[in-house]
Design an enzyme around this catalytic site. Structure first.
Site, PDB file in Angstrom:
ATOM      1  CB  SER A 169      -8.010   5.805   6.114  1.00  0.00           C
ATOM      2  OG  SER A 169      -6.785   6.064   5.454  1.00  0.00           O
ATOM      3  CG  ASP A 193      -5.257  -0.072   8.285  1.00  0.00           C
ATOM      4  OD1 ASP A 193      -4.417  -0.341   9.158  1.00  0.00           O
ATOM      5  OD2 ASP A 193      -5.016  -0.194   7.072  1.00  0.00           O
ATOM      6  CG  HIS A 274      -6.296   1.250   3.926  1.00  0.00           C
ATOM      7  ND1 HIS A 274      -5.755   1.340   5.195  1.00  0.00           N
ATOM      8  CD2 HIS A 274      -6.661   2.513   3.585  1.00  0.00           C
ATOM      9  CE1 HIS A 274      -5.791   2.600   5.601  1.00  0.00           C
ATOM     10  NE2 HIS A 274      -6.338   3.335   4.640  1.00  0.00           N
TER      11      HIS A 274
END
Length: 500
Positions: A169, A193, A274
């Site tokens: 992230s 991601d 996610h």
């Protein structure tokens, strides 16, 4: 609803801070204040960025904190100068604590690379902020990592080529900053991601990019859902892999949306999508005998049509830890299907079906299913997804995938369902019927079916045993077997001309 702020926080980013507005925001001063603290002032209980080398697989074990410039501590912590060094970089946090995925990743790396240094970059004090503030802190955390790498590089046996930064992230963009600021070139960065809000479409110097390491590979698992993109959509690496198109992941996506709203677990669904990138990477470490393959394609729609299953000229690659650097590749988009859980590997097949219709001049949108029979196992009844409309008197391409290794394909069964199992296909069938109400009879002739395995690249052509019995209508099935010496293909044209 649990943790509604998780969604609202991202929505606020979209509403208030469009892409490109990052330049109007200034980094928090905590790190700079820490670096320029007057002599004699006591240090804070916990530094804003800590480097914790994990010496045990036990999550409860505290590990050993490294300190920039302290060579003795480096030795006491058991740092191996000649081995691979992994830096795991977490992302934004609402809890202020490490999530369970981090310990799973640490354990998987330690199991796979037993002599390696596994370092957790702990920037929780700067990540446990409003999302916009955490974004502003990514640059200075990247600088701190680069400083640690520059110091290690001064050691005689240490090589930046052995360094692998793994960022999840926001942590992916931290890794990008670190690779950008270090004096030299880091061996590899993996973005799991990478965060999208405030990074989508910005300059390469303000996000993860291929320039940040010798090899940058990226997994995109939550690029768009309900108009919200938590993961970045644009390609940002040398290779950018989009499992299941990069949006709805099996086991935590669209199929569970209604249930998620009903039970108040939408935030869990978001987390699942996610975080799937992390678990795909962990899977590549612990299930190296079951590698997942991705295939180069210009977009998700073409991949769903089964067009892109080639491995020629490096058009396919392993995903996760096993991904291989491809020379001169940059922003190469790759796609694959996965299962809902570990091991995530599936087996992809491209089907080329030549379809003729002699009784219908209008559109026919059949609901077709196929069953593959192999030497090891048989598949389930697999739907042929119609991405666009069926083309008559032409070859139509489809993608199907199985969770089992079928072995060598022996025969196939094609079924035309009377009633569609999906609203999309049912609507297409209704439109097809309206376009030709005077002739409700629907019939297709299948000349042959070519099947290509994505994993093995083998191709097999299947023919009907009797060329005069190769038609199929709603409610019927058609069996096809391996073509023998290609004689059926040579004589099919005349046979079909007679049927016309």
């Amino acid at each position: 609803m649990r943790n509604p702020v998780f969604l609202l926080g991202f929505w606020s980013v979209y509403c208030c801070f469009p892409a490109g507005s990052l330049t109007t925001l200034r980094p928090q001063g905590s790190l700079r204040d820490e670096q320029h603290k007057p002599a004699g002032v006591p240090a804070t209980a916990k530094p804003s960025v800590a480097f914790n080398i994990r010496t045990s697989k036990d999550p409860e074990h505290e590990g050993c904190n490294l300190s920039l410039g302290d060579s003795k501590l480096l030795e006491n912590c058991g740092f191996n100068m000649t081995a691979k060094t992994f830096f795991i970089i977490h992302g934004w946090t609402m809890s202020g604590m490490f999530e369970t995925w981090l310990y799973k990743l640490v354990s998987a790396l330690q199991t796979r690379e037993k002599d390696a240094n596994v370092v957790v970059v702990d920037w929780l004090p700067l990540a446990h902020q409003l999302y916009t503030d955490a974004v502003n802190n990514t640059r200075v955390v990247g600088q701190r990592i680069a400083g640690m790498l520059d110091w290690l590089k001064e050691k005689e046996e240490f090589s930046l080529g052995n360094v692998h930064l793994i960022g999840y992230s926001l942590g992916a963009h931290v890794a990008g900053y670190a690779g950008n600021f270090v004096n030299g070139t880091v061996g590899r960065i993996t973005g799991l991601d990478p965060a999208g809000p405030m990074f989508e479409g910005v300059d390469i110097n303000r996000r993860l990019s291929p320039d940040d390491a010798d090899f940058v590979d990226v997994l995109h698992t939550y690029t768009l859902s309900f108009g919200l993109s938590i993961g970045i959509r644009m390609p940002v690496g040398h290779i950018d892999i989009y499992p299941n198109g990069g949006d709805f992941q099996p086991g935590c996506g669209f199929d569970d949306v209604i249930g998620s709203f009903a039970s108040g677990t939408v935030s869990e669904m978001v987390k699942c999508e996610h975080e799937r990138a992390v678990h795909l990477f962990v899977d590549s470490l612990v299930n190296q005998d079951k590698p997942s393959f991705a295939f180069q394609c210009t977009n998700s729609s073409r991949f769903k049509k089964g067009i892109c299953l080639s491995c020629r000229k490096n058009r396919c690659n392993n995903i996760g830890y096993n991904a291989k650097k491809m020379r001169k590749k940059r922003n190469s988009k790759m796609y694959l299907k996965t299962r809902a859980g570990m091991p995530f590997r599936v087996y992809h097949y491209q089907l080329k079906v030549h379809m003729f219709s002699y009784k219908n001049s209008g559109d026919i949108q059949p609901t077709l299913y196929i069953t593959l029979y192999g030497s090891n196992a048989d598949s389930q009844n697999l739907p042929l997804e119609i991405v666009e409309k069926i083309e008559l008197n032409a070859t139509n391409t489809f993608l199907v995938y199985t969770e089992k290794d079928l072995g060598d394909l022996l025969k196939i069964r094609l079924t035309w369902e009377r009633i569609s199992r999906s609203w999309y296909n049912l609507w297409n069938e209704f439109r097809s019927y309206l376009s030709q109400p005077s002739n409700p009879s629907r019939e297709l002739y299948i000349r042959r079916v070519r099947v290509k395995s994505g994993e093995t690249q083998r191709k097999v052509t299947f023919c009907t045993q009797d060329p005069t019995k190769s038609s199929i209508s709603p409610g019927q099935e058609l069996w096809l077997h391996k073509c023998q010496d290609g004689w059926r293909m040579k004589n099919e044209t005349s046979r079909f001309a007679e049927l016309a």
